[in-house]
Design an enzyme around this catalytic site. Structure first.
Site, mmCIF file in Angstrom:
data_model
loop_
_atom_site.group_PDB
_atom_site.id
_atom_site.type_symbol
_atom_site.label_atom_id
_atom_site.label_comp_id
_atom_site.label_asym_id
_atom_site.label_seq_id
_atom_site.Cartn_x
_atom_site.Cartn_y
_atom_site.Cartn_z
ATOM 1 N N ASN A 1 12.040 3.108 12.833
ATOM 2 C CA ASN A 1 10.750 2.940 12.177
ATOM 3 C C ASN A 1 9.712 2.959 13.299
ATOM 4 O O ASN A 1 9.746 2.106 14.178
ATOM 5 C CB ASN A 1 10.711 1.607 11.426
ATOM 6 C CG ASN A 1 9.383 1.331 10.732
ATOM 7 O OD1 ASN A 1 9.109 0.226 10.341
ATOM 8 N ND2 ASN A 1 8.552 2.338 10.581
ATOM 9 N N ARG B 1 8.474 1.985 1.170
ATOM 10 C CA ARG B 1 8.227 2.209 2.601
ATOM 11 C C ARG B 1 8.602 3.629 3.020
ATOM 12 O O ARG B 1 8.246 4.063 4.125
ATOM 13 C CB ARG B 1 9.034 1.229 3.461
ATOM 14 C CG ARG B 1 8.641 -0.216 3.316
ATOM 15 C CD ARG B 1 9.282 -1.068 4.401
ATOM 16 N NE ARG B 1 8.726 -0.720 5.696
ATOM 17 C CZ ARG B 1 7.614 -1.265 6.200
ATOM 18 N NH1 ARG B 1 6.970 -2.198 5.530
ATOM 19 N NH2 ARG B 1 7.164 -0.886 7.369
ATOM 20 N N MET C 1 5.082 4.720 8.315
ATOM 21 C CA MET C 1 5.893 3.667 7.688
ATOM 22 C C MET C 1 7.272 4.228 7.323
ATOM 23 O O MET C 1 7.403 5.372 6.945
ATOM 24 C CB MET C 1 5.191 3.174 6.427
ATOM 25 C CG MET C 1 5.759 1.895 5.916
ATOM 26 S SD MET C 1 4.566 0.875 5.079
ATOM 27 C CE MET C 1 4.251 1.801 3.603
ATOM 28 N N CYS C 2 8.286 3.450 7.503
ATOM 29 C CA CYS C 2 9.634 3.771 7.067
ATOM 30 C C CYS C 2 10.318 2.453 6.730
ATOM 31 O O CYS C 2 9.806 1.394 7.066
ATOM 32 C CB CYS C 2 10.445 4.461 8.163
ATOM 33 S SG CYS C 2 9.920 6.149 8.537
ATOM 34 N N GLY C 3 11.464 2.547 6.083
ATOM 35 C CA GLY C 3 12.232 1.342 5.800
ATOM 36 C C GLY C 3 13.611 1.442 6.423
ATOM 37 O O GLY C 3 14.210 2.525 6.440
#
Lengths: 227, 293
Positions: free
Chosen positions: B171, B32, B1-3
């Site tokens: 992402n 995130r 997960m990343c933002g």
């Protein structure tokens, strides 16, 4: 009518209030203000209350719903009404991926479009999408009905079990073991009821029905290379 | 997960607020990606500049003087926390890069418009230490990282910049990055780290260098990169978005007469002015979106 404002009240408190309502509560109508895309809004409700969300929501809105009516006056993020047991969830705008995933019952209405994987692994829920659905919708769908007034994306109904799929517009492609089927009177009756309950202005005769070809149900040694 | 967050301003009026708006968007994406954060800000056309990073602030002591002497030309330096922005004539770029590498400084980005600030830590802390809120500009891209493919270090943080005024945030995770790293290295676009996202940045740079426009470069990722990705890319005058065909990484976009905005979730867009009247949509899988000024 009770109002809960997410601008001033933590999400956990809002959900705890809603989840804490007794089945015979007199406070049957709730409004949630300032959702601002928050996660899990009105999730886990178990009483037949009505909740109106004044704006757009994030992940898992109305997840696991059991008997409540949740109306989102905006769009919903991924996993709206995921694993719904019963009740009604209405989204005025669009729904993101896997709307209604694994749902066992109840009715999910999306008045805009739903994106990919709508109704994935649905197990009895009915889903009516006024717009289009994205790719891999109704993947491994087991029972219930998915009604799409617009178009469906790639691989509709891939590895389908016994869910019934109705599409009025174009289907980009059918997934493995999904095929078009005859529309019989009982399907017209089912569709008439669902369209009416979803407030959809469409004639059942305009739809095509898709279902499982049932060729993946049993291992076939001649197709060993396909598995 | 990343933002991921991104903001591309269509009108100049909001330019003084770019840093403030992007910072608010970035902070909403903290859960995130709490490991590290980064932001690329595109100001107006300016002199050529290199942004470098060092964990040791003493590394910047006398750096401008030393670089001036080595290059035989004036070098201006602006130190902001762990980063320094060095302004120098572009013809000395190669020599300057060699000197900076010798001194153990890490290059964040280069160009006449873009500055990149990235560090390990919570997005709010990263934005505060660099004073991102006070920055103005025409467009910017930010990223909050939850590491999966490589270590939590400054060099592993996004955005990655592998070409002049170019940056990319990601992402997802790429599965053919090792093979693609070798291909790009042979083509003269060697990634500096073992990070999968940097490979995608080098890929975009290679396509732009070969004459593709931003749309063409983004389209190429669909054929040549394998894995999960939502990419947001910045160039000196452009802003682009592409998602892989499976599109399991979330993405939302909003457009008004004033801006185009990207957020991994609607939450990141909810703080923008006029969002209630904006056109808000989920970008389609395997579809390129880009805007240029």
């Amino acid at each position: 009518m009770q109002t809960l404002d997410l601008a001033t009240m933590p999400l956990r408190e809002v959900n705890a209030q809603l989840q804490g309502q007794a089945p015979d509560t007199n406070q049957t109508h709730w409004v949630i203000e300032n959702p601002r895309g928050g996660h899990a809004i009105a999730a886990g409700l178990t009483t037949p209350i009505e909740v109106t969300v004044k704006g757009s929501t994030g992940y898992y809105c109305a997840g696991m719903n059991e008997g409540a009516t949740v109306h989102v006056e905006g769009s919903a993020g991924p996993g709206v009404a995921e694993n719904m047991m019963s009740g009604t969830v209405v989204i005025d705008g669009d729904a993101s991926q896997y709307a209604g995933a694994t749902g066992h019952g109840g009715l999910l209405v999306v008045k805009g479009n739903a994106s990919s994987r709508c109704g994935i692994s649905m197990k009895g829920i009915d889903i009516v999408v006024h717009g289009n659905v994205g790719h891999m919708s109704a993947f491994m769908a087991q029972s219930g009905a998915l009604v799409v007034l617009g178009d469906a994306g790639d691989a509709l109904g891939d590895s389908l079990y016994e869910a019934k799929l109705f599409v009025r517009g174009a289907v980009k492609s059918l997934g493995a073991d999904c095929e078009e089927k005859e529309m019989r009177p009982e399907h017209i009756a089912l569709l008439t009821d669902l369209l009416a309950r979803a407030g959809a202005d469409a004639k059942p005769e305009e739809f095509r029905r898709y279902g499982s070809a049932r060729k993946l149900y049993h291992f076939n040694v001649d197709h060993a290379g396909d598995y | 997960m990343c933002g991921i967050v991104g903001l591309f301003l269509k009108r100049d009026a909001l330019q003084p607020q770019l840093g403030q708006l992007l910072t608010e968007m970035l902070i909403t994406m903290t859960d995130r990606g709490p490991d590290s954060a980064g932001i690329a800000v595109y100001g107006g056309e300016d002199a050529f500049k290199l942004t470098v990073q060092s964990d040791d602030p003493a590394a910047f002591d006398g750096l401008d003087t030393a670089l001036s002497q080595a290059l035989g030309t004036p070098v201006e330096m602006r130190v902001i926390s762990t980063h320094a922005v060095l302004t120098l004539p572009q013809e000395h770029e190669g020599q300057a890069r060699a000197v900076l590498a010798d001194r153990g400084l890490r290059l964040m980005g280069a160009g006449t418009s873009m500055e990149i600030y990235k560090e390990v830590g919570l997005p709010r802390d990263v934005a505060d230490r660099f004073g991102i809120r006070a920055m103005s500009g025409s467009h910017g891209i930010g990223h909050t990282r939850m590491a999966t493919e490589s270590a939590v270090t400054t060099l592993g943080a996004h955005p990655f910049s592998t070409g002049p005024d170019q940056c990319l945030v990601h992402n997802g995770s790429l599965s053919n990055h090792n093979a693609m790293r070798r291909t790009l290295t042979r083509q003269g676009f060697p990634p500096a780290t073992q990070n999968d996202t940097e490979v995608a940045a080098c890929y975009i740079s290679s396509r732009l260098a070969a004459g593709d426009d931003l749309g063409g470069a983004l389209k190429g990722t669909l054929a040549d990169l394998d894995g999960f990705f939502t990419f947001v890319v910045g160039t000196k005058n452009g802003f682009g978005v592409v998602r892989d065909p499976i599109a399991c990484k979330p993405a939302m976009m909003a457009e008004t007469d004033d801006y185009v905005a990207f957020g991994s979730e609607y939450r990141a867009l909810a703080t923008l002015p006029g969002i209630d009247q904006a056109r808000v949509w989920e970008p389609e899988p395997a579809t390129v979106y880009f805007w240029e000024r």
